[in-house]
Design an enzyme around this catalytic site. Structure first.
Site: not given
Lengths: 486, 95
Positions: A76, A151, A175
């Protein structure tokens, strides 16, 4: 090769069925041909990946292969990666090439993993749909008109589409788990403090935690074993031995007590999601688990408590972005104050600014007691609910998300409706507990996720539950048509 | 407790954010919808429960008081928008 799990690829590499370089080349080709439609990557690091793959092949030839040797992963874009853009999904950091590696990045690299790139995300991890990214929304590979959740939506979409076998994510209010649910993969948020936050760009420091996202619980166990552990550079990272999370995966579930909080099955819950959840519970009952009705009376206040605490911490964490030492600076500032204000206003997107404003307000003179202190007291009540529940049960289960993947743009204009996407995941972060989401059904072509919450540091137990479920069912093997066998 | 445009301007200044005046009304509405949701907290009966700042009730660990990082200026300063002679450049503060 992309149909295989990390664990299968690990065995294939050990047998010499393919080299780390061949694997890396295969997945890079998939990313380059398919990702333009998904937008799940912000940066593709092909050159570095091939160098890492060659090093992994050389290490294996010398008999020095680490546990993840040659396995392709993605990070990420919230994790600092030395010399590679680390944007956090924001214009503010579009020009930021991190000067160091995050601990998680270092640890996975030490295990021999090959990093293919950095995945897209909601800006500063603030979002549940991956639509707040400066780099544009990520599409859900199950239906390109829908969101992948957020997210960590880039990591989720990339793994679901088999552009990479596994990826890292972070989870502040859901997330990792919510996008895992919406894309049909397995994602785990560890106990707060289990994984180092050093080099992971901070959103809400008392809630943030990094974890693995992959296509099976066994793969998450493999990654977590490498990611977890004490780090003197993060004072909140717990000094306690790391379990071998792969060791107990097959343990029978006989005698396991599963708590079902009535608050996670409200009358308004989508009946199809409730049915999938109950079907998963029946399978676990068949394996010897017993179901226990419980109540977590304060969890209904999780979302309001979170939307004070998380923005308050964010407003403080994000004050470092001032256009002086790194990151975005506006053109032609009139004076210092103008430079601060315009750099921040132009560098941050709308949702990030909203949360900074809410957080600043909640912490400001005259409102601190009414908002921040009150939210912290409610946080204690929520945490105490879980402590009491775990005196009666071993794990707690329910749906991960109250709904299936929703359409792109469906909630963009209504922040509060968007916040409710995390209604079942947020309480876990407030309490600091470990939890995972595992696929448990497909409805109208869209995956459903079920959440398994464990007691503190019992990641091994929730992985055991998910692995046993995945041995008996094939929901985790269901794949979107997108990507096919290219 | 609701924000009006004047209160919003004050909070924006505290957060060092420049707000476009034409967006102010719409932004105020959105922030108030968030604050409305958050205001459910006011009904919670928290009694004398201790506030929870952090999931782990542990004391901060202390490390030995020794230098752990050397001079990293050459690594970090190239990230800055403007520097000169090893200093960070910002608009003039003192006339």
């Amino acid at each position: 090769m992309h149909r295989k799990t990390l664990t299968e690829l690990q065995a294939g590499l050990a047998r010499g069925d393919y080299s780390a370089r061949e694997l890396a080349e295969h997945f890079i080709k998939r990313i380059q041909s398919l990702d333009p439609e998904l937008n799940s990557f912000i940066s593709i690091t092909a050159e570095q990946a091939l160098a890492q793959a060659d090093a992994a092949d050389a290490a294996r030839a010398r008999g020095e292969a680490g546990p993840l040797n040659g396995l392709p992963i993605a990070h990420k874009d919230i994790f600092c990666t030395r010399g590679v853009r680390t944007s956090c999904g924001s214009r503010m950091l579009d020009n930021f090439n991190a000067p160091y590696d995050a601990t998680v990045v270092e640890k996975l690299q030490a295990g021999g993993a090959v990093v293919l790139g950095k995945t897209n995300m909601d800006e500063f991890a603030m979002g549940s749909s991956n639509e707040t990214s400066y780099y544009g929304p990520v599409k859900n590979p199950w239906d390109l008109t829908r969101v992948p959740g957020g997210s960590s939506g880039g990591s989720a979409a990339a793994v679901a589409a088999r552009l990479v076998p596994a990826a890292t994510g972070t989870d502040t209010g859901g997330s990792i788990r919510q996008p895992a649910a919406l894309t049909g993969i397995t994602g785990l948020k560890p106990t707060y403090g289990r994984v180092s936050r050093w080099g992971m760009i901070a959103f809400a420091s008392s809630l943030d935690q990094a974890g693995p996202m992959a296509t099976s619980a066994a793969d998450c166990a493999l990654l977590l074993s490498a990611m977890a552990g004490h780090d003197p550079r993060d004072s909140t990272c717990v000094d306690r031995p790391v379990d071998n999370y792969s060791a107990d995966l097959d343990k029978p579930l006989t005698g396991l007590r599963i708590g079902l909080p009535k608050e996670f099955f409200p009358a308004t819950l989508d009946g199809r999601i409730a049915d999938s959840t109950h079907a998963a519970l029946r399978e676990l009952e068949k394996q010897g688990a017993t179901l226990v009705d419980i109540s977590l009376p304060s969890v209904d206040l999780s979302v309001p408590a979170y939307y004070v605490i998380a923005p308050a911490e964010a407003s403080s964490n994000l004050s470092r972005f001032d256009g002086v030492r790194y990151g975005y600076r506006c053109n032609d500032p009139q004076d210092l104050e103008d430079m601060f204000k315009r750099s921040r206003s132009e560098g941050f997107g709308a949702e990030v600014k909203r949360r900074i404003l809410v957080g600043t307000y909640a912490l400001s003179h005259g409102y601190y007691d009414a908002y921040y202190l009150k939210a912290q007291k409610v946080r204690r009540l929520i945490s105490d609910d879980f402590v009491r529940a775990f005196e009666q049960v071993d794990v707690i289960m329910g749906p991960t998300s109250p709904e299936l993947a929703f359409g792109l743009g469906a909630k963009s204009d209504d922040p509060v409706t968007m916040y409710m996407a995390d209604v079942f995941t947020i309480a876990v972060n407030l309490a600091g507990l470990p939890a995972l989401s595992m696929p448990a059904g497909v409805i109208d072509g869209l995956p459903v996720g079920v959440q398994v919450i464990g007691n503190y540091f019992r990641e091994g137990q929730i992985l055991n539950v998910a692995h046993r479920f995945q041995q008996a069912t094939d929901w985790h093997q269901q794949q979107p048509a997108f990507g096919g066998d290219a | 407790m609701a924000l009006d445009p004047q209160a919003l301007a004050r909070v924006a200044h505290l957060a060092r954010l420049h707000l476009d005046p034409t967006d102010s009304a719409a932004l105020t509405d959105r922030l108030n919808s968030i604050l409305d949701m958050v205001n459910q907290l006011q009904d919670a009966n928290v009694g004398d429960v201790a506030p929870m700042a952090h999931p782990m009730d542990v004391a901060q660990t202390l490390r030995a008081d020794v230098v752990t990082e050397g001079d990293i200026r050459a690594i970090v300063q190239p990230l800055a928008p403007a520097t000169e002679d090893g200093c960070y450049l910002v608009p003039r503060v003192i006339e």
